[in-house]
Each structure stands twice: as structure tokens, then as C-alpha cells.
Write a protein that holds these residues in place. Structure first.
Motif, PDB file in Angstrom:
ATOM      1  N   ASP A  11       0.851  -1.046  -0.028  1.00  0.00           N
ATOM      2  CA  ASP A  11       0.064  -0.062  -0.314  1.00  0.00           C
ATOM      3  C   ASP A  11       0.839   1.150  -0.047  1.00  0.00           C
ATOM      4  O   ASP A  11       0.616   2.365  -0.631  1.00  0.00           O
ATOM      5  CB  ASP A  11      -0.968  -0.142   1.215  1.00  0.00           C
ATOM      6  CG  ASP A  11      -1.927  -0.920   1.070  1.00  0.00           C
ATOM      7  OD1 ASP A  11      -2.146  -1.783   0.233  1.00  0.00           O
ATOM      8  OD2 ASP A  11      -2.611  -1.339   2.154  1.00  0.00           O
ATOM      9  N   TYR A  12       2.069   1.243   0.851  1.00  0.00           N
ATOM     10  CA  TYR A  12       3.036   2.552   0.926  1.00  0.00           C
ATOM     11  C   TYR A  12       3.646   2.715  -0.306  1.00  0.00           C
ATOM     12  O   TYR A  12       3.408   3.916  -0.938  1.00  0.00           O
ATOM     13  CB  TYR A  12       3.947   1.975   2.085  1.00  0.00           C
ATOM     14  CG  TYR A  12       4.969   3.321   2.203  1.00  0.00           C
ATOM     15  CD1 TYR A  12       4.594   4.402   2.742  1.00  0.00           C
ATOM     16  CD2 TYR A  12       6.054   2.931   1.946  1.00  0.00           C
ATOM     17  CE1 TYR A  12       5.670   5.389   3.082  1.00  0.00           C
ATOM     18  CE2 TYR A  12       7.289   3.768   2.251  1.00  0.00           C
ATOM     19  CZ  TYR A  12       6.891   4.949   2.683  1.00  0.00           C
ATOM     20  OH  TYR A  12       7.801   6.217   2.705  1.00  0.00           O
TER      21      TYR A  12
ATOM     22  N   LEU B 164       2.653   1.831  -3.407  1.00  0.00           N
ATOM     23  CA  LEU B 164       1.678   1.884  -4.563  1.00  0.00           C
ATOM     24  C   LEU B 164       1.105   3.373  -4.422  1.00  0.00           C
ATOM     25  O   LEU B 164       1.392   4.162  -5.191  1.00  0.00           O
ATOM     26  CB  LEU B 164       0.453   1.028  -4.378  1.00  0.00           C
ATOM     27  CG  LEU B 164      -0.493   0.968  -5.664  1.00  0.00           C
ATOM     28  CD1 LEU B 164       0.114   0.730  -7.050  1.00  0.00           C
ATOM     29  CD2 LEU B 164      -1.729   0.330  -5.439  1.00  0.00           C
ATOM     30  N   ARG B 165       0.942   3.868  -3.144  1.00  0.00           N
ATOM     31  CA  ARG B 165       0.685   5.373  -2.895  1.00  0.00           C
ATOM     32  C   ARG B 165       1.826   6.241  -3.394  1.00  0.00           C
ATOM     33  O   ARG B 165       1.501   7.281  -4.057  1.00  0.00           O
ATOM     34  CB  ARG B 165       0.377   5.743  -1.477  1.00  0.00           C
ATOM     35  CG  ARG B 165      -0.934   5.361  -0.996  1.00  0.00           C
ATOM     36  CD  ARG B 165      -0.894   5.588   0.604  1.00  0.00           C
ATOM     37  NE  ARG B 165      -2.423   5.111   1.108  1.00  0.00           N
ATOM     38  CZ  ARG B 165      -2.871   5.532   2.155  1.00  0.00           C
ATOM     39  NH1 ARG B 165      -1.971   5.974   3.060  1.00  0.00           N
ATOM     40  NH2 ARG B 165      -4.048   5.130   2.723  1.00  0.00           N
ATOM     41  N   ILE B 166       3.092   5.970  -3.258  1.00  0.00           N
ATOM     42  CA  ILE B 166       4.223   6.832  -3.781  1.00  0.00           C
ATOM     43  C   ILE B 166       4.176   6.809  -5.181  1.00  0.00           C
ATOM     44  O   ILE B 166       4.308   7.866  -6.047  1.00  0.00           O
ATOM     45  CB  ILE B 166       5.410   6.375  -2.890  1.00  0.00           C
ATOM     46  CG1 ILE B 166       5.484   6.533  -1.494  1.00  0.00           C
ATOM     47  CG2 ILE B 166       6.517   7.054  -3.788  1.00  0.00           C
ATOM     48  CD1 ILE B 166       6.395   5.915  -0.671  1.00  0.00           C
TER      49      ILE B 166
ATOM     50  N   VAL C  64       2.125   6.086  -7.613  1.00  0.00           N
ATOM     51  CA  VAL C  64       0.651   6.814  -8.205  1.00  0.00           C
ATOM     52  C   VAL C  64       1.102   8.234  -7.881  1.00  0.00           C
ATOM     53  O   VAL C  64       0.573   9.136  -8.820  1.00  0.00           O
ATOM     54  CB  VAL C  64      -0.496   6.134  -7.700  1.00  0.00           C
ATOM     55  CG1 VAL C  64      -1.878   7.155  -7.944  1.00  0.00           C
ATOM     56  CG2 VAL C  64      -0.716   4.707  -7.943  1.00  0.00           C
ATOM     57  N   THR C  65       1.100   8.616  -6.719  1.00  0.00           N
ATOM     58  CA  THR C  65       1.399  10.127  -6.438  1.00  0.00           C
ATOM     59  C   THR C  65       2.358  10.593  -7.268  1.00  0.00           C
ATOM     60  O   THR C  65       2.180  11.600  -7.925  1.00  0.00           O
ATOM     61  CB  THR C  65       1.877  10.418  -4.932  1.00  0.00           C
ATOM     62  OG1 THR C  65       0.872   9.932  -4.050  1.00  0.00           O
ATOM     63  CG2 THR C  65       2.068  12.230  -4.684  1.00  0.00           C
TER      64      THR C  65
ATOM     65  N   GLY D 103       6.459  12.134  -1.236  1.00  0.00           N
ATOM     66  CA  GLY D 103       5.349  10.880  -0.983  1.00  0.00           C
ATOM     67  C   GLY D 103       6.250   9.880   0.363  1.00  0.00           C
ATOM     68  O   GLY D 103       5.545   9.368   1.257  1.00  0.00           O
TER      69      GLY D 103
ATOM     70  N   TYR E   7       3.911   9.936   3.482  1.00  0.00           N
ATOM     71  CA  TYR E   7       2.898   8.968   3.803  1.00  0.00           C
ATOM     72  C   TYR E   7       3.395   7.934   5.081  1.00  0.00           C
ATOM     73  O   TYR E   7       4.520   7.631   4.995  1.00  0.00           O
ATOM     74  CB  TYR E   7       2.826   7.882   2.551  1.00  0.00           C
ATOM     75  CG  TYR E   7       2.017   8.629   1.265  1.00  0.00           C
ATOM     76  CD1 TYR E   7       0.527   8.919   1.711  1.00  0.00           C
ATOM     77  CD2 TYR E   7       2.484   8.861   0.110  1.00  0.00           C
ATOM     78  CE1 TYR E   7      -0.129   9.819   0.686  1.00  0.00           C
ATOM     79  CE2 TYR E   7       1.803   9.236  -0.869  1.00  0.00           C
ATOM     80  CZ  TYR E   7       0.568   9.768  -0.655  1.00  0.00           C
ATOM     81  OH  TYR E   7      -0.366  10.302  -1.603  1.00  0.00           O
TER      82      TYR E   7
END
Length: 142
Positions: free
Chosen positions: A7-8, A10-12, A14-15, A121, A125
Motif C-alpha cells: 500500500d505504501y 503504491l501510494r508513492i 501513483v502520487t 511521498g 505517507y
């Protein structure tokens, strides 16, 4: 302790894929570039494609580093360095880009924006802990 690394990461990813082109779009519009929207779409598509191997390498680095380094600040500092190096890798491979010596202004702008968004990110995050799964044994009485 287990963490939600996927999750971590993937967030970075995509951001950085979405926010760096937004910054580039604003810079292009400010300079009056007529094809700013096409540049925006181009940077999203190619940024996603070119960063996919780096995304996978960053995931592996997180899988290794986060559980073994006890302090979150140190983990994020190491991951920030790794993140910047992985942002740099496609520029080095594709056109032998050197951020300090190269006169390629587009590569410099792309490297700075993608690198800055990646570091923001990484630092911004939270690395969340995975919920623990409690095994329940069923007992039957007769």
C-alpha cells in the motif's frame, strides 16, 4: 512486526506518476507552451511505463529495509535516497543524463520534479502496520 508495504509503495508511485506531470503542466502553462496538455498526457504515460521497473525495485527495497530498521525516520531517510536513485536510473539508462553536468534542461526539470514528489511521498505517507491475524481454533464438544 509486519507492515503494509505494498500500500505504501503504491501510494508513492501513483502520487509521483500523477503529481509530477501536474507540476510540469503548470510550469508549461506559465511559460505559454501551446502543447502543454499533450506534454501532460505524454509525461503520465511514459512516466508510468518507465517507472514500473523502479517501482518494483523500490517495493523490494521497502520489503527489506522497513522491517529490519527499527526507527521510522531512519527507514524513510534510507528510502528517500533509494527513491532518488531509482528516479535517476531511467534518465541515466536512456540518455546518459548527469544532473550536474548535462545541459539537457528537460531532463533536469523532469528529474527534479519526479524526485521531489517521490521524496515528499516517502516522507509524507505513513508506513502502516498490517493487522495481525488471530487464528481461532474451533473446538467441538460432543
Amino acid at each position: 512486526m509486519k507492515y503494509r508495504i505494498s500500500d505504501y509503495v503504491l501510494r508513492i508511485w501513483v502520487t509521483s506518476i500523477l503529481m509530477a506531470p501536474v507540476l510540469l503542466l503548470f510550469m508549461a502553462l506559465e511559460k505559454g507552451v501551446s502543447s502543454a496538455f499533450q506534454l501532460f498526457i505524454f509525461t503520465i504515460l511514459f512516466g508510468a511505463i518507465l517507472s514500473l521497473p523502479c517501482f518494483l525495485l523500490f517495493y523490494l527495497a521497502c520489503r527489506f529495509i522497513v522491517p529490519y530498521i527499527g526507527k521510522v525516520f531512519i527507514s524513510k531517510a534510507v528510502l528517500s535516497i533509494i527513491g532518488v536513485l531509482l528516479v535517476y536510473a531511467p534518465f541515466l539508462i536512456l540518455n546518459d543524463f548527469s544532473p550536474l553536468l548535462d545541459r539537457d534542461k528537460l531532463s533536469q526539470i523532469l528529474f527534479i520534479t519526479y524526485g521531489a514528489i517521490a521524496v515528499i511521498g516517502i516522507l509524507g505517507y505513513p508506513i502502516k502496520q498490517a493487522p495481525e491475524i488471530v487464528e481461532q481454533s474451533e473446538t467441538f464438544t460432543i
